[in-house]
Design a protein around this motif. Structure first.
Motif, short mmCIF file in Angstrom:
data_model
loop_
_atom_site.label_atom_id
_atom_site.label_comp_id
_atom_site.label_asym_id
_atom_site.label_seq_id
_atom_site.Cartn_x
_atom_site.Cartn_y
_atom_site.Cartn_z
N LEU A 87 32.21 -26.86 3.99
CA LEU A 87 31.46 -27.66 4.95
C LEU A 87 32.25 -27.85 6.23
O LEU A 87 31.69 -27.79 7.34
CB LEU A 87 31.10 -29.01 4.34
CG LEU A 87 30.28 -29.97 5.20
CD1 LEU A 87 28.97 -29.33 5.64
CD2 LEU A 87 30.01 -31.27 4.45
N THR A 88 33.55 -28.05 6.11
CA THR A 88 34.40 -28.19 7.30
C THR A 88 34.36 -26.93 8.15
O THR A 88 34.21 -26.99 9.38
CB THR A 88 35.85 -28.47 6.88
OG1 THR A 88 35.90 -29.68 6.12
CG2 THR A 88 36.76 -28.61 8.10
N ALA A 89 34.47 -25.77 7.51
CA ALA A 89 34.43 -24.51 8.24
C ALA A 89 33.06 -24.29 8.90
O ALA A 89 32.98 -23.83 10.05
CB ALA A 89 34.75 -23.35 7.30
N ALA A 90 32.01 -24.64 8.18
CA ALA A 90 30.67 -24.44 8.73
C ALA A 90 30.42 -25.33 9.94
O ALA A 90 29.86 -24.89 10.95
CB ALA A 90 29.62 -24.72 7.64
N ILE A 91 30.86 -26.59 9.87
CA ILE A 91 30.67 -27.51 10.99
C ILE A 91 31.47 -27.04 12.20
O ILE A 91 30.98 -27.06 13.34
CB ILE A 91 31.07 -28.94 10.59
CG1 ILE A 91 30.07 -29.49 9.58
CG2 ILE A 91 31.16 -29.85 11.81
CD1 ILE A 91 30.44 -30.85 9.04
N THR A 92 32.70 -26.61 11.97
CA THR A 92 33.52 -26.11 13.07
C THR A 92 32.87 -24.90 13.72
O THR A 92 32.80 -24.79 14.96
CB THR A 92 34.92 -25.72 12.55
OG1 THR A 92 35.53 -26.86 11.93
CG2 THR A 92 35.80 -25.23 13.68
N MET A 122 22.83 -30.29 10.71
CA MET A 122 23.31 -28.91 10.61
C MET A 122 22.20 -27.93 10.97
O MET A 122 22.43 -26.93 11.66
CB MET A 122 23.81 -28.64 9.19
CG MET A 122 24.26 -27.21 8.96
SD MET A 122 25.77 -26.77 9.88
CE MET A 122 27.01 -27.47 8.78
N TYR A 123 20.99 -28.20 10.53
CA TYR A 123 19.86 -27.33 10.84
C TYR A 123 19.63 -27.25 12.35
O TYR A 123 19.42 -26.17 12.91
CB TYR A 123 18.61 -27.84 10.14
CG TYR A 123 17.35 -27.07 10.47
CD1 TYR A 123 17.13 -25.80 9.94
CD2 TYR A 123 16.39 -27.60 11.33
CE1 TYR A 123 15.98 -25.08 10.24
CE2 TYR A 123 15.24 -26.90 11.64
CZ TYR A 123 15.04 -25.64 11.10
OH TYR A 123 13.91 -24.94 11.40
N ARG A 124 19.68 -28.40 13.02
CA ARG A 124 19.44 -28.42 14.47
C ARG A 124 20.56 -27.74 15.24
O ARG A 124 20.32 -26.98 16.20
CB ARG A 124 19.29 -29.86 14.95
CG ARG A 124 18.11 -30.62 14.36
CD ARG A 124 16.81 -29.89 14.61
NE ARG A 124 15.65 -30.69 14.17
CZ ARG A 124 14.43 -30.20 14.03
NH1 ARG A 124 14.20 -28.91 14.25
NH2 ARG A 124 13.44 -30.98 13.62
N VAL A 125 21.81 -28.01 14.86
CA VAL A 125 22.93 -27.42 15.59
C VAL A 125 23.02 -25.92 15.33
O VAL A 125 23.23 -25.12 16.25
CB VAL A 125 24.25 -28.12 15.20
CG1 VAL A 125 25.44 -27.47 15.92
CG2 VAL A 125 24.19 -29.61 15.55
N ALA A 126 22.83 -25.53 14.07
CA ALA A 126 22.90 -24.11 13.74
C ALA A 126 21.78 -23.33 14.43
O ALA A 126 21.98 -22.18 14.85
CB ALA A 126 22.81 -23.92 12.23
N ALA A 127 20.61 -23.95 14.57
CA ALA A 127 19.49 -23.26 15.23
C ALA A 127 19.78 -23.00 16.70
O ALA A 127 19.24 -22.05 17.29
CB ALA A 127 18.22 -24.10 15.09
#
Length: 433
Positions: free
Chosen positions: A289-294, A417-422
């Protein structure tokens, strides 16, 4: 238009959101009375201000020239002061030897009043940053609702700093909202508030995700951290910081600290998000999760999702941190406010999600108790009488997976996460550029 009128105007377009929001608001306003009943029934603990003793002892030790960090007979530091040395200065006013000369109970009340007052003020600043005005009675309702938020109540019972740190993050959110290319004050406020919260409790570091999207906020955070470090060494010396490194080595979840109690051995502060999957899988999930957020924060730096990224980092704290407690779920308030405002601006928004998240966090402590009692006193005995095998570990897994605070964090992190990743864009090397 006031907040309640704005909410009511959405009743036809978003009926479920309006109904849910009014229901959660009613719950928060009623909860202080519910908690009073729980306390009178001997279910809820008293306002004992237990953590205040560690803060006051640290100040007294410093003034007497003794070590800030006191090791227990078993070699650990449980029940002792556990924050970086410089933050001892915050607790000087609440000692009996200060100019205020406060008793223990008076000091606990003062710490709680200041913390809740700052959180209330920070939420108002954030709401104003979203362009929404609050009538005088709505400000009063907001204060009562904040005081009726379950994690805030648990923090006040302990005289913990979790509410104070949540307040800092709300001012950080306000700084993100008011930040613009022509101004520096808002960027500095956002960076400094994030740095203070993330250094006082190192487990709050995930909230710095939004710093990766703005150089000025990142620089302000680094400057604040360096200033705090320099001030700390200048006042408390090198030895205190070497002892603090020993405290970090010991732990709160990453060192040799005692094993955390499972959630089914219930107490109000207990919150163990990855207990059901085990320590190794939990560590892998936290790292992932840390890697994904970064990654998504960096890849969306050019998109207009700074508020969502702030919410993502704040909401991820209860999931990424090696060990947090119910009172730390107070950080979900600024995350929920950020997501609520941004989702309402979207045609395809899901504003009910942060509302449900707030409610789940609010009921975590005694919702978990209800689940544990239901399983232990009713479900397990009934199944043991019907099934050819003994039910036990399965029920404990259900209790661990059913923690309301866990689902609160998952809902907020998932939506953010959905909004930022999009909004993230592929790095140039993906296309060979």
């Amino acid at each position: 238009m006031s907040a309640l009128r704005k909410l009511w105007s959405l009743r036809r377009r978003r009926p479920w959101f309006v109904a849910g929001s009014l229901g959660v608001l009613a719950f928060l306003l009623a909860y202080p009375f519910v908690h009073w009943w729980l306390q009178s029934a001997g279910i809820a603990g008293r306002f004992g201000y237990f953590d205040l003793g560690a803060y006051r002892s640290a100040v007294n030790n410093w003034l007497a020239g003794d070590p800030l960090y006191v090791e227990n007979d078993d070699g650990g530091y449980h029940g002792s002061y556990l924050y970086p040395p410089v933050f001892v200065l915050l607790f000087v006013p609440v000692t009996e030897t200060s100019l205020l000369g406060l008793s223990f109970r008076q000091a606990g009340v003062l710490l709680n009043v200041v913390s809740v007052g700052l959180l209330w003020a920070g939420l108002q600043a954030a709401v104003a940053g979203f362009g929404l005005s609050l009538a005088w009675y709505e400000r009063g309702l907001l204060l009562w609702a904040v005081a009726g938020f379950g994690p805030v109540v648990v923090s006040m019972q302990l005289a913990q700093v979790s509410v104070f740190l949540a307040a800092l993050l709300t001012f950080g959110l306000a700084g993100v909202l008011y930040d613009d290319p022509d101004g520096r004050l808002a960027a500095c406020t956002a960076g400094a508030a994030t740095a203070v919260a993330g250094t006082m409790k190192l487990v709050y570091a995930p909230v710095g995700a939004h710093l990766l999207q703005d150089r000025r906020r990142f620089a302000a955070a680094i400057a604040t951290g360096l200033a705090l470090a320099g001030l700390s060494v200048a006042i408390f010396g090198v030895d205190s910081h070497l002892r603090y490194l020993d405290v970090l080595t010991w732990g709160k979840g990453w060192g040799e600290s005692r094993a955390p109690y499972p959630p089914y051995l219930w107490l109000p502060p207990y919150y163990r998000p990855f207990h059901a999957v085990g320590a190794t899988a939990g560590l892998v999930a936290r790292a992932g999760l840390t890697a994904a957020i970064t990654a998504v924060a960096l890849l969306s730096a050019d998109a207009d999702v700074e508020v969502e990224t702030f919410a993502l980092g704040a909401a991820a704290i209860p999931l990424i941190a090696p060990r947090v407690y119910t009172q730390d779920l107070a950080v979900l308030l600024p995350a929920a406010v950020a997501l609520l405002a941004t989702e309402l601006r979207r045609a395809d928004g899901r504003p009910l999600v942060p509302v449900v998240g707030v409610w789940l966090a609010a009921v975590h402590a005694y919702g978990l108790l209800a689940l544990v009692v239901l399983l232990n006193d009713h479900v397990v005995p009934a199944l043991n009488g019907l099934l050819p095998w003994t039910v036990g570990p399965e029920a404990r897994t259900v209790a661990a997976l059913g923690q309301p605070g866990l689902w609160a964090a998952l809902l907020l992190v998932g939506l953010a996460m959905y909004r930022v990743a999009a909004a993230a864009s592929k790095p140039g090397w993906v296309d060979g550029r």
